[in-house]
Design an enzyme around this catalytic site. Structure first.
Site, PDB file in Angstrom:
ATOM      1  N   ASP A  41       0.827  -1.207   0.000  1.00  0.00           N
ATOM      2  CA  ASP A  41       0.000   0.000   0.000  1.00  0.00           C
ATOM      3  C   ASP A  41       0.863   1.260   0.000  1.00  0.00           C
ATOM      4  O   ASP A  41       1.859   1.344   0.729  1.00  0.00           O
ATOM      5  CB  ASP A  41      -0.861  -0.025   1.270  1.00  0.00           C
ATOM      6  CG  ASP A  41      -1.801   1.148   1.355  1.00  0.00           C
ATOM      7  OD1 ASP A  41      -2.753   1.184   0.580  1.00  0.00           O
ATOM      8  OD2 ASP A  41      -1.565   2.037   2.203  1.00  0.00           O
TER       9      ASP A  41
ATOM     10  N   GLU B 277       1.514  -0.489  -5.012  1.00  0.00           N
ATOM     11  CA  GLU B 277       0.538   0.552  -5.359  1.00  0.00           C
ATOM     12  C   GLU B 277       1.371   1.772  -5.769  1.00  0.00           C
ATOM     13  O   GLU B 277       1.845   2.533  -4.925  1.00  0.00           O
ATOM     14  CB  GLU B 277      -0.362   0.906  -4.176  1.00  0.00           C
ATOM     15  CG  GLU B 277      -1.481   1.844  -4.628  1.00  0.00           C
ATOM     16  CD  GLU B 277      -2.177   2.586  -3.500  1.00  0.00           C
ATOM     17  OE1 GLU B 277      -3.304   3.056  -3.712  1.00  0.00           O
ATOM     18  OE2 GLU B 277      -1.586   2.719  -2.399  1.00  0.00           O
TER      19      GLU B 277
HETATM   20  C1  GLC Z   1      -4.020   3.288  -0.440  1.00  0.00           C
HETATM   21  C2  GLC Z   1      -5.326   2.546  -0.314  1.00  0.00           C
HETATM   22  C3  GLC Z   1      -6.376   3.513   0.136  1.00  0.00           C
HETATM   23  C4  GLC Z   1      -5.971   4.063   1.492  1.00  0.00           C
HETATM   24  C5  GLC Z   1      -4.591   4.695   1.417  1.00  0.00           C
HETATM   25  C6  GLC Z   1      -4.041   4.986   2.766  1.00  0.00           C
HETATM   26  O1  GLC Z   1      -4.083   4.261  -1.418  1.00  0.00           O
HETATM   27  O2  GLC Z   1      -5.646   1.945  -1.537  1.00  0.00           O
HETATM   28  O3  GLC Z   1      -7.639   2.904   0.218  1.00  0.00           O
HETATM   29  O4  GLC Z   1      -6.909   4.993   1.927  1.00  0.00           O
HETATM   30  O5  GLC Z   1      -3.666   3.842   0.799  1.00  0.00           O
HETATM   31  O6  GLC Z   1      -3.648   3.810   3.395  1.00  0.00           O
END
Ligand code: GLC
Length: 579
Positions: free
Chosen positions: A267, A329
């Site tokens: 993440d 991500e």
């Molecule tokens: C990532 C997740 C999102 C979350 C953010 C903070 O972008 O996909 O849903 O709010 O991280 O952890």
């Protein structure tokens, strides 16, 4: 939210969609050739007590090369909204287990489960307070182990979400860190004395803003310091310059790797480090949806220091058998930036940093897709792209790319791009049936905090997180037996649901299923190169993948698409034409 503006030029893109496979079978014929659609199974067999495997066994070993992740279809499950098994209106792990039969029927290789760890749920699980357990809302560790074992029997791997940038402010590490400057873990988070304003008032050290609104700095009187948070105030950023943080987080990852998970989706991984000098970020002008100044986040995102951690993490996961995978991500500005997250020519960082450039836009435009696809084939040192069109943070592709008239045809284009490109593919629950974005219309109904603070400009992410639409057996679309689900079920569940679409050979669901089966059975689609046959037509988009190794066939093939003629002399080939 409404539909994304739809440019007039690409309307012809919709005129015809075909997938031609040697020997040139178009998809509509393919659909019929496959016979009547087999209905999706509704429940998985009873749990087995088998030990969790390190990696699921493949149904066709030859079809899945050693590096299973290279051509994997990875299905994102947002556990709150997938399947409720205990009637509390919130999805859970046993609910996921009940639907493994469906996921196997669809043909997915792995599921990525969004955070199911203990959490105060401020950010619905992305604020973790214990990295080695399961939130009671979702089940128990024993449920997780059972799910892992059952998934194995369905040939499905499990990938967990791993939030390394921040923890919950309720995590014992942060509670200790914020208790005193002399606490052993004080330096585990990013603290700053800040500046002193009028009358000695403490001020944040710089202009950094939280992605979720407001200053990124929060003052804590007990230590008379500010801590940094890229996301919500309840999600303090860890200090990755402290080696103890890396050790603790790697140990948490090993806890799950040892249980048998196939890898992690990392993440917000590009935000691990911040500028050590805490310099102000350049101001770009205007304000964002939260009313904060737009900043060029050069000091809080994608810093060079991230890569040392990625290399050490990869070395750690590579020590496990079964090709564990690291997915990132990675919202980045350009494909060349993405290459660095693979480790460039060294290929020693993430196997699959997400390409968010191709599929998370809203312009259905052949030129844009062609450019991104070409870059992904030429600018990644041969690494495998990971494409994504939908996730739990963005309006659904149905609404972003749809024009309100041709939405169903556009959804097929999206699926075809996703599943026939030379890439691994991420599919988000509900995407395969054409679930739509159901954004709340009243602020009092919003659950996502950014939708509450940003209303009405920013309405939050509830719209893409509504419960999975399984059938029309009850008003909860088969998701739950509780009349009060955590988010309301979208009203269109009566026509858009798994049960009805699995029985309809021409449904979007069966389109996805056939494409997945095609990519699994066809070596050219799985492993072949991909080149653009048409370089300039704004309304036509043609790609072809073929297996460079196979050149035995001497036969030449000709494929006619209107006035377009494509010739090829390679042995095994696939041509995807969207004209
Ligand atoms: C990532 C997740 C999102 C979350 C953010 C903070 O972008 O996909 O849903 O709010 O991280 O952890």
């Amino acid at each position: 939210m409404g539909s994304a503006p739809f440019p007039s030029a690409p309307r012809r893109v919709l005129r015809y969609i075909s997938v031609c496979v040697a020997p040139w079978i178009c998809a509509t014929a393919l659909a019929r050739a496959s016979g009547p659609a087999a209905p999706a199974p509704t429940a998985a067999p009873a749990p087995t007590a088998a030990a969790a495997p390190t990696a699921a066994a493949a149904p066709t070993a030859a079809a899945r090369a050693q590096r299973w992740w290279q051509h994997a279809v990875i299905y994102e499950i947002y556990p709150r909204s997938f399947q409720d098994s205990n009637g509390d209106g919130i999805g859970d792990l046993n609910g996921i287990a009940r639907r493994l039969g469906y996921l196997e029927w669809l043909g997915v290789d792995a599921i990525w489960i969004a955070p199911m760890y203990p959490s105060p749920q401020v950010d619905f699980g992305y604020d973790i307070s214990d990295y080695r357990a399961v939130d009671p809302q979702y089940g128990t560790l024993a449920d997780f182990d059972r799910l892992l074992a059952q998934a194995h029997t369905h040939h499905i791997r499990i990938i967990l979400d791993m939030v390394l940038n921040h923890t919950s402010d309720r995590h014992p590490w942060f509670i200790e860190s914020a208790s005193s400057r002399s606490a052993a873990k004080h330096d585990w988070y990013c603290w700053s004395d800040g500046k002193t304003g009028a009358a000695g008032r403490p001020l944040p050290p710089n202009n950094w803003v939280s992605l979720f609104g407001g200053s990124a700095w929060q003052f804590v009187p007990a230590v008379s310091q500010f801590y940094y948070h890229k996301f919500y105030r309840q999600q303090p950023d860890l200090n990755w310059r402290n080696p103890a943080v890396e050790q603790a987080m790697f140990a948490a990852m090993r806890f799950w790797l040892d249980r048998g998970v196939a890898g992690f989706r990392l993440d917000a991984i590009t935000t691990l480090f911040e500028d050590a000098q805490l310099r102000d970020e350049p101001v770009l002008g205007d304000v964002n949806a939260q009313g904060d100044p737009n900043l060029d986040d050069i000091y809080t995102d994608n810093l060079p220091e991230d890569h040392g951690v990625m290399r050490r993490m990869r070395a750690m996961t590579d020590r496990y058998p079964g090709e564990r995978v690291l997915i990132g991500e990675t919202y980045l500005r350009k494909t060349a930036d993405l290459d660095a997250w693979y480790g460039g020519a060294r290929h020693d960082e993430l196997q699959l940093p997400m390409d968010t450039l191709l599929g998370l836009g809203s312009r259905l435009d052949a030129g844009t897709f062609r450019q991104h696809l070409t870059e992904s084939q030429s600018e990644l040192h041969g690494s495998q792209p990971l494409f994504v069109f939908d996730n739990h943070d963005n309006r659904r592709s149905w609404d972003r790319y749809g024009d309100g008239i041709h939405d169903a045809a556009i959804a097929r284009i999206v699926a075809t791009l996703l599943l026939t490109s030379r890439a691994a593919a991420l599919l988000y629950q509900g995407e395969e049936i054409g679930q739509t974005t159901a954004t709340p219309t009243r602020v009092e109904d919003v659950r996502d905090p950014i939708g509450i603070t940003g209303w009405p400009k920013e309405k939050g992410r509830d719209g893409e997180r509504t419960p999975m639409q399984w059938d029309d057996s009850n008003a909860q679309a088969g998701f739950s037996t509780n009349a009060h689900t955590w988010l309301p079920v979208t009203a269109n569940y009566r026509s858009i649901n798994v049960a009805s679409e699995s029985a309809d050979p021409d449904s979007l669901l069966n389109w996805h299923r056939r494409l997945i089966s095609l990519r699994r059975s066809n070596a050219a689609l799985r492993d072949g190169r991909m080149v653009m046959l048409d370089q300039s037509d704004a309304t036509c988009f043609v790609t072809r993948a073929w297996r460079a190794m196979v050149r035995r066939s001497s036969s030449r093939s000709t494929c006619r698409r209107g006035r377009r003629r494509c010739r090829s002399a390679s042995g095994q080939r696939v041509s995807v034409a969207l004209t």
